[in-house]
Scaffold this motif. Structure first.
Motif, PDB file in Angstrom:
ATOM      1  N   PRO A 349       0.777  -1.078  -0.047  1.00  0.00           N
ATOM      2  CA  PRO A 349      -0.123  -0.266  -0.041  1.00  0.00           C
ATOM      3  C   PRO A 349       0.841   1.194  -0.057  1.00  0.00           C
ATOM      4  CG  PRO A 349      -0.061  -1.252   2.156  1.00  0.00           C
ATOM      5  CD  PRO A 349       0.539  -2.011   1.140  1.00  0.00           C
ATOM      6  N   ALA A 350       1.918   1.108   0.686  1.00  0.00           N
ATOM      7  CA  ALA A 350       3.118   2.443   0.736  1.00  0.00           C
ATOM      8  C   ALA A 350       4.180   2.045  -0.044  1.00  0.00           C
ATOM      9  CB  ALA A 350       3.165   2.774   2.176  1.00  0.00           C
ATOM     10  N   ALA A 351       4.056   1.733  -1.414  1.00  0.00           N
ATOM     11  CA  ALA A 351       5.278   1.501  -2.162  1.00  0.00           C
ATOM     12  C   ALA A 351       6.271   2.350  -2.220  1.00  0.00           C
ATOM     13  CB  ALA A 351       4.879   0.887  -3.295  1.00  0.00           C
ATOM     14  N   GLN A 352       7.541   1.930  -2.004  1.00  0.00           N
ATOM     15  CA  GLN A 352       8.933   2.935  -2.332  1.00  0.00           C
ATOM     16  C   GLN A 352       9.935   2.301  -3.301  1.00  0.00           C
ATOM     17  OE1 GLN A 352      10.271   3.246   1.655  1.00  0.00           O
ATOM     18  NE2 GLN A 352       8.345   4.598   2.340  1.00  0.00           N
ATOM     19  N   ILE A 353      10.286   3.199  -4.016  1.00  0.00           N
ATOM     20  CA  ILE A 353      11.464   2.710  -4.832  1.00  0.00           C
ATOM     21  C   ILE A 353      12.584   3.735  -4.658  1.00  0.00           C
ATOM     22  CG2 ILE A 353      12.256   2.256  -7.150  1.00  0.00           C
ATOM     23  CD1 ILE A 353       9.259   1.217  -7.864  1.00  0.00           C
ATOM     24  N   GLU A 354      13.693   3.448  -4.420  1.00  0.00           N
ATOM     25  CA  GLU A 354      14.777   4.476  -4.443  1.00  0.00           C
ATOM     26  C   GLU A 354      15.890   3.934  -5.223  1.00  0.00           C
ATOM     27  OE1 GLU A 354      17.996   6.039  -0.578  1.00  0.00           O
ATOM     28  OE2 GLU A 354      16.379   4.156  -0.534  1.00  0.00           O
ATOM     29  N   PHE A 355      16.539   5.196  -5.943  1.00  0.00           N
ATOM     30  CA  PHE A 355      17.624   4.865  -6.724  1.00  0.00           C
ATOM     31  C   PHE A 355      18.890   5.685  -5.919  1.00  0.00           C
ATOM     32  CE2 PHE A 355      20.855   6.979  -9.613  1.00  0.00           C
ATOM     33  CZ  PHE A 355      21.450   5.821  -9.978  1.00  0.00           C
ATOM     34  N   GLY A 356      20.068   4.938  -5.797  1.00  0.00           N
ATOM     35  CA  GLY A 356      21.070   5.758  -4.928  1.00  0.00           C
ATOM     36  C   GLY A 356      22.527   5.576  -5.449  1.00  0.00           C
ATOM     37  N   MET A 357      23.447   5.930  -4.622  1.00  0.00           N
ATOM     38  CA  MET A 357      24.853   5.526  -4.812  1.00  0.00           C
ATOM     39  C   MET A 357      25.544   5.475  -3.640  1.00  0.00           C
ATOM     40  SD  MET A 357      27.771   7.508  -7.440  1.00  0.00           S
ATOM     41  CE  MET A 357      28.226   8.702  -5.965  1.00  0.00           C
ATOM     42  N   MET A 358      26.576   4.435  -3.337  1.00  0.00           N
ATOM     43  CA  MET A 358      27.373   4.603  -2.392  1.00  0.00           C
ATOM     44  C   MET A 358      28.786   4.345  -2.568  1.00  0.00           C
ATOM     45  SD  MET A 358      25.984   1.381  -0.279  1.00  0.00           S
ATOM     46  CE  MET A 358      25.769  -0.292  -1.185  1.00  0.00           C
ATOM     47  N   THR A 359      30.034   4.450  -1.926  1.00  0.00           N
ATOM     48  CA  THR A 359      31.297   3.939  -2.313  1.00  0.00           C
ATOM     49  C   THR A 359      31.651   2.999  -1.197  1.00  0.00           C
ATOM     50  OG1 THR A 359      31.741   6.333  -3.052  1.00  0.00           O
ATOM     51  CG2 THR A 359      33.790   4.856  -2.674  1.00  0.00           C
ATOM     52  N   ALA A 360      31.985   1.814  -1.808  1.00  0.00           N
ATOM     53  CA  ALA A 360      32.610   0.817  -1.042  1.00  0.00           C
ATOM     54  C   ALA A 360      33.794   0.362  -1.578  1.00  0.00           C
ATOM     55  CB  ALA A 360      31.547  -0.362  -1.014  1.00  0.00           C
TER      56      ALA A 360
END
Length: 438
Positions: A349-360
């Protein structure tokens, strides 16, 4: 040995020492360093060439005492000294060994030094071997001219100065060592060039074989596209014709069976399209360019909203993510990942989609995260395999090709892709971009 033999031995050594005087003033310890009767080859082994760090020096004189004197002069050089008491013996040594320099007496019975030198020069292997003539009989220098005419590098008249002889011989010793070193380097270079040529030929064969297989694959793709689609189209068309012409005569089960036939035909056609698409992506040419990954994700999400306006999905996109890669291939990969996230959050019901970046570990890592159905990590190895599904088609439709396509694209771009998930809590798909692979 009996006492009667000792005076004879002493007398022989004394006579040898007296004969040596013609070669110059030598210290007593050098005169007695090696007794007469020593084997012809003075090296510690039977083979004068056994030590690769030493070179051979050939001493030729019909007088053993003179050979002893030369040995005493030159043994300090640390090289292999080979003695020959005649020209013929010297030629036999030259048949089997190479020499840095030859010290050759002029006056010898049977075959003198000039005749020996002429024969030495006739052999290709010893044609350029330095020869130093030694003689006590030349007072007019006419024989010296003759010696130079047959290829001598020097002509010394006895008595000689030992240091003078050693310095001359040491020059040719070093020259022989440098020549051998250059020969070995040239041989290594030839071997390397040969190996490089063989590697290039092998690579050319592999490229040719790969091109041939690609042509065969393209022919197979055409056959799949043409020959398999035609029967499927006929199945679907006849099923539709039956429903349209005989639909009123079919009961509920009959109509349901015909609907399943048509549905199966459409699914098979879609699978064929997906397989051909996966094959095409795997062989696509990679074109490197600068890509606004954030802008690309925003535009793809906007298309998903337009295609499904009834859904409300919270999206978060990290701005300003710029990468180097193939824009066409990255669009395909992100489309599959975002469609995957959109599909598996449809029951949330409360759908979430995220695009991101991190450095490993110093490497930029990009990810798409959702809070949808997730998956069991026990089956993560199956996730990127073609036609591998972790959910029933009745729950979430699809052919199982999307993530396999993503993996092949990311690998083509020199990166890695992996997934993490929890059942009922969502999934995160991460990838890196490295150097494109040809």
């Amino acid at each position: 040995m009996s006492d009667g033999g000792r005076p004879e031995a002493a007398s022989g050594a004394a006579q040898a020492a007296e004969q040596v005087v013609g070669y110059g003033a030598l210290p007593p310890q050098e005169l007695t360093a090696r007794p007469p009767g020593r084997p012809t080859a003075l090296d510690s082994s039977d083979d004068p060439s056994s030590d690769s760090n030493r070179v051979n020096i050939l001493l030729v004189d019909d007088q053993p005492a003179n050979l002893l004197a030369l040995e005493a002069m030159l043994q300090g050089l640390g090289q292999t000294l080979v003695k020959a008491e005649s020209g013929r013996e010297a030629l036999r040594w030259l048949l089997t060994h190479d020499f840095a320099v030859i010290l050759l007496d002029v006056k010898m019975p049977d075959m003198d030094g000039f005749e020996t030198a002429a024969l030495v020069r006739q052999r290709d292997k010893s044609r350029y071997t330095p020869i130093i003539f030694l003689t006590a009989a030349d007072k007019t220098h006419t024989e010296a001219v003759r010696g130079y005419a047959v290829g001598a590098v020097d002509y010394l008249v006895k008595p000689v100065v030992p240091e003078f002889v050693r310095s001359k011989v040491s020059v040719f010793v070093e020259l022989a060592k440098k020549t051998e070193q250059l020969r070995r380097q040239a041989e290594l270079l030839r071997d390397s060039e040969q190996a490089a040529r063989e590697l290039a030929e092998m690579r050319a064969e592999l490229v040719s074989d790969l091109e041939h297989k690609n042509r065969e694959l393209e022919s197979f793709s055409y056959a799949v596209s043409h020959d398999l689609r035609a029967p499927l189209r006929r199945i679907e068309a006849f099923g539709r014709a039956v429903l349209e012409s005989q639909g009123e005569q079919l009961d509920g089960n009959g109509r349901r069976f015909m609907d399943r036939i048509q549905e199966a035909s459409r699914q098979m056609s879609q699978l064929i399209d997906d397989v051909l698409y996966l094959s095409k992506v795997s062989r696509a040419e990679v074109r490197q360019q600068e890509i606004d990954l954030s802008g690309l994700v925003e535009s793809l999400l906007e298309r998903l909203r337009e295609a499904d306006p009834g859904r409300t999905v919270e999206t978060r996109v990290r701005p300003g993510v710029i990468v180097a890669g193939d824009g066409r291939l990255l669009r395909i990969a992100l489309t599959n990942l975002l469609e995957n996230a959109w599909k598996f959050t449809e029951r949330e019901p409360a759908a979430q989609i995220e695009f991101g970046m991190m450095t490993a570990t110093g490497e930029p890592t990009y990810f798409i995260r959702d809070n949808g159905a997730g998956f069991d990590m026990a089956y993560v190895d199956r996730l990127f395999g073609p036609f591998q599904r972790l959910h029933l088609a009745s729950e979430f439709p699809g052919s199982g090709i999307g993530l396999a396509t993503v993996q092949r694209i990311i690998h083509r771009l020199g990166g890695r892709v992996w997934a993490e998930g929890v059942v009922g809590q969502g999934a995160t798909f991460s990838f890196t971009l490295g150097r494109p692979r040809s």
